[in-house]
Enzyme design. Structure first.
Site, mmCIF file in Angstrom:
data_model
loop_
_atom_site.group_PDB
_atom_site.id
_atom_site.type_symbol
_atom_site.label_atom_id
_atom_site.label_comp_id
_atom_site.label_asym_id
_atom_site.label_seq_id
_atom_site.Cartn_x
_atom_site.Cartn_y
_atom_site.Cartn_z
ATOM 1 N N ARG A 1 -7.131 -45.544 0.674
ATOM 2 C CA ARG A 1 -6.511 -46.133 -0.523
ATOM 3 C C ARG A 1 -5.161 -46.797 -0.210
ATOM 4 O O ARG A 1 -4.243 -46.760 -1.022
ATOM 5 C CB ARG A 1 -6.287 -45.072 -1.621
ATOM 6 N N SER B 1 -10.131 -41.906 -10.765
ATOM 7 C CA SER B 1 -9.382 -40.834 -10.102
ATOM 8 C C SER B 1 -7.891 -41.061 -10.315
ATOM 9 O O SER B 1 -7.376 -42.117 -9.944
ATOM 10 C CB SER B 1 -9.619 -40.857 -8.595
ATOM 11 N N GLU C 1 -2.948 -41.721 -7.343
ATOM 12 C CA GLU C 1 -3.527 -42.945 -6.790
ATOM 13 C C GLU C 1 -3.147 -44.105 -7.708
ATOM 14 O O GLU C 1 -3.034 -45.247 -7.286
ATOM 15 C CB GLU C 1 -5.059 -42.783 -6.740
HETATM 16 N N1 EPU Z 1 -14.980 -31.180 -7.710
HETATM 17 C C1 EPU Z 1 -14.799 -30.037 -8.469
HETATM 18 N N2 EPU Z 1 -14.344 -30.199 -9.736
HETATM 19 C C2 EPU Z 1 -14.065 -31.412 -10.278
HETATM 20 C C3 EPU Z 1 -14.229 -32.551 -9.489
HETATM 21 C C4 EPU Z 1 -14.710 -32.414 -8.197
HETATM 22 O O1 EPU Z 1 -15.057 -28.920 -8.032
HETATM 23 O O2 EPU Z 1 -13.676 -31.439 -11.440
HETATM 24 C C5 EPU Z 1 -15.541 -31.027 -6.348
HETATM 25 C C6 EPU Z 1 -16.992 -31.502 -6.320
HETATM 26 O O3 EPU Z 1 -17.884 -30.474 -6.634
HETATM 27 C C7 EPU Z 1 -17.161 -31.942 -4.877
HETATM 28 C C8 EPU Z 1 -15.772 -32.464 -4.528
HETATM 29 O O4 EPU Z 1 -14.871 -31.896 -5.453
HETATM 30 O O5 EPU Z 1 -17.424 -30.841 -4.054
HETATM 31 C C9 EPU Z 1 -15.703 -33.972 -4.542
HETATM 32 O O6 EPU Z 1 -15.981 -34.469 -5.845
HETATM 33 P P1 EPU Z 1 -16.568 -35.936 -6.099
HETATM 34 O O7 EPU Z 1 -17.766 -36.150 -5.289
HETATM 35 O O8 EPU Z 1 -16.698 -36.125 -7.559
HETATM 36 O O9 EPU Z 1 -15.503 -36.931 -5.494
HETATM 37 P P2 EPU Z 1 -13.908 -36.942 -5.484
HETATM 38 O O10 EPU Z 1 -13.441 -36.574 -4.134
HETATM 39 O O11 EPU Z 1 -13.390 -36.156 -6.645
HETATM 40 C C10 EPU Z 1 -13.705 -39.414 -4.630
HETATM 41 C C11 EPU Z 1 -13.066 -40.695 -5.044
HETATM 42 C C12 EPU Z 1 -13.837 -41.336 -6.190
HETATM 43 C C13 EPU Z 1 -15.261 -41.587 -5.709
HETATM 44 C C14 EPU Z 1 -15.870 -40.245 -5.281
HETATM 45 C C15 EPU Z 1 -17.247 -40.375 -4.690
HETATM 46 C C16 EPU Z 1 -10.710 -40.417 -4.539
HETATM 47 C C17 EPU Z 1 -9.345 -40.249 -5.096
HETATM 48 N N3 EPU Z 1 -11.694 -40.460 -5.433
HETATM 49 O O12 EPU Z 1 -13.600 -38.502 -5.727
HETATM 50 O O13 EPU Z 1 -13.243 -42.579 -6.468
HETATM 51 O O14 EPU Z 1 -16.048 -42.156 -6.738
HETATM 52 O O15 EPU Z 1 -15.044 -39.642 -4.258
HETATM 53 O O16 EPU Z 1 -17.174 -40.853 -3.388
HETATM 54 O O17 EPU Z 1 -10.865 -40.519 -3.327
HETATM 55 C C18 EPU Z 1 -11.648 -43.619 -7.901
HETATM 56 O O18 EPU Z 1 -10.975 -43.840 -6.889
HETATM 57 O O19 EPU Z 1 -11.262 -43.987 -9.041
HETATM 58 C C19 EPU Z 1 -12.902 -42.891 -7.765
HETATM 59 C C20 EPU Z 1 -13.617 -42.555 -8.831
#
Ligand code: EPU
Length: 336
Positions: free
Chosen positions: A164, A236, A332
């Site tokens: 990012r 995010s 972010e």
């Molecule tokens: N998780 C939780 N609780 C929550 C949210 C997530 O336990 O409320 C756990 C999930 O179970 C999983 C892990 O955290 O084990 C990762 O969650 P998720 O796959 O939803 O992805 P993220 O890391 O929360 C990132 C990006 C998103 C992107 C997703 C999918 C960042 C800041 N965000 O989110 O990007 O869609 O991965 O690759 O890196 C964005 O930037 O606006 C965005 C949506």
């Protein structure tokens, strides 16, 4: 091209914060942009360039000039056996670009389906999802230096991409305006399905192909992320923190289920959404703002919130995560 005055920015930020810009202008070409940069209003005011406002938080009225690109053209600039080169205008909606690539069987951006925003911002922010980042397909970035009106082409390497992050957010912040981005996409099937949850969801829906991957990513995103037309949000809100491996091992002894992704030998990335959920904040509301019930990484506007109310909730979340885990999470979203 017209410089308008006293414009509400509510339609121009997905948080739906109702602030005003002193001046607001959109341009359709590089020539129009250069005219704008030479104008009296530009020279005597501060300026800020927006995309679709999906990663911004306005805290106050903007006492300057807001710029927005309407350069939306797309053209093929070359191809060989393996690759196709596409050049897209900074104002093109990101997901329209993904749809174009998928319908033409160009591989490399399908995992990034439905990410809000525009082409120019994608190259500033290095958007990413499901194991892909836009830097994987960016070939070069064309921009105008506002101080000199010179055109400059940045190679991908010169953009200094990281998670990012890019040179446009750091060293050169505010100094260049991106007009076009050139992409290099594959013509032969090459999928990226390391993200286990995505792979399972794709195979459940059918064959591994571009349309199915795009459809699956769209449905996952729609199920987890709130629709800004209903509850203003910026996806995010925080970046996932990268912590030293030693610190991670310490925490893992207490929190066995802590999700994590290795970044290097010495560093581990931890999902901020998980940390926030563990603090008991998921789904909680605080006046006119709240933490989304399906993804704790997302702050939502429950109706007519101010930017300050969102910022206050963000500070409370950061403090809770710090107190519980000793981990600093950082927004972010850009505060303006
Ligand atoms: N998780 C939780 N609780 C929550 C949210 C997530 O336990 O409320 C756990 C999930 O179970 C999983 C892990 O955290 O084990 C990762 O969650 P998720 O796959 O939803 O992805 P993220 O890391 O929360 C990132 C990006 C998103 C992107 C997703 C999918 C960042 C800041 N965000 O989110 O990007 O869609 O991965 O690759 O890196 C964005 O930037 O606006 C965005 C949506």
């Amino acid at each position: 091209m017209e410089i308008r005055q006293n414009i509400s920015l509510k339609p121009y930020n997905t948080f739906g914060i109702d602030v005003k810009a002193k001046y607001f202008a959109e341009y359709n070409s590089v020539t129009e942009l250069k005219k704008l940069i030479s104008s009296e209003v530009f020279c005597s005011n501060r300026h800020f360039h927006i995309g679709s406002g999906s990663n911004l938080l306005f805290l106050n009225d903007y006492d300057g000039l807001i710029l927005h690109s309407q350069i939306k053209e797309i053209e093929k600039t070359g191809e060989d056996e393996e690759f196709i080169f596409l050049r897209a205008g900074s104002g093109m909606v990101w997901d329209d670009f993904v749809a174009y690539c998928v319908s033409n069987n160009y591989y490399g951006v399908e995992n990034l389906s439905l990410i809000p925003g525009e082409i120019g911002a994608s190259a500033v922010q290095n958007i990413g999802a499901y194991g892909m980042e836009v830097q994987d397909v960016i070939f070069s970035v064309e921009a105008i230096e506002t101080a000199t009106l010179q055109n400059r082409i940045f190679s991908r390497k010169e953009c200094r991409y990281g998670y990012r992050k890019s040179i446009f957010k750091e060293e050169l912040r505010g100094q260049y305006i991106i007009t076009h981005v050139s992409f290099r996409l594959r013509k032969q099937p090459a999928f990226k399905l390391d993200y286990q949850h995505l792979k399972e969801a794709v195979t459940e829906r059918g064959d591994i192909n571009l349309n199915n991957i795009r459809g699956t990513v769209i449905s996952i995103r729609q199920s987890k992320l709130p629709d800004p037309a209903i509850n203003g949000n910026a996806g995010s809100f925080f970046m996932n923190p990268v912590i030293p491996a030693g610190k991670f091992e310490e925490l893992q002894r207490v929190y066995l289920a802590m999700p994590h992704y290795p970044v290097s030998q010495s560093e581990v990335k931890v999902p901020a959404g998980w940390l926030i959920e563990q603090c008991g904040l998921k789904g909680k509301s605080f006046g006119r703002v709240g933490v989304h019930s399906k993804q704790a990484l997302v702050i939502i506007n429950l109706g007519n919130a101010t930017g300050q109310e969102v910022a206050d909730l963000a500070a409370l979340i950061m403090e809770n995560v710090w107190q519980k885990f000793g981990i600093e999470i950082r927004p972010e979203v850009n505060f303006i």
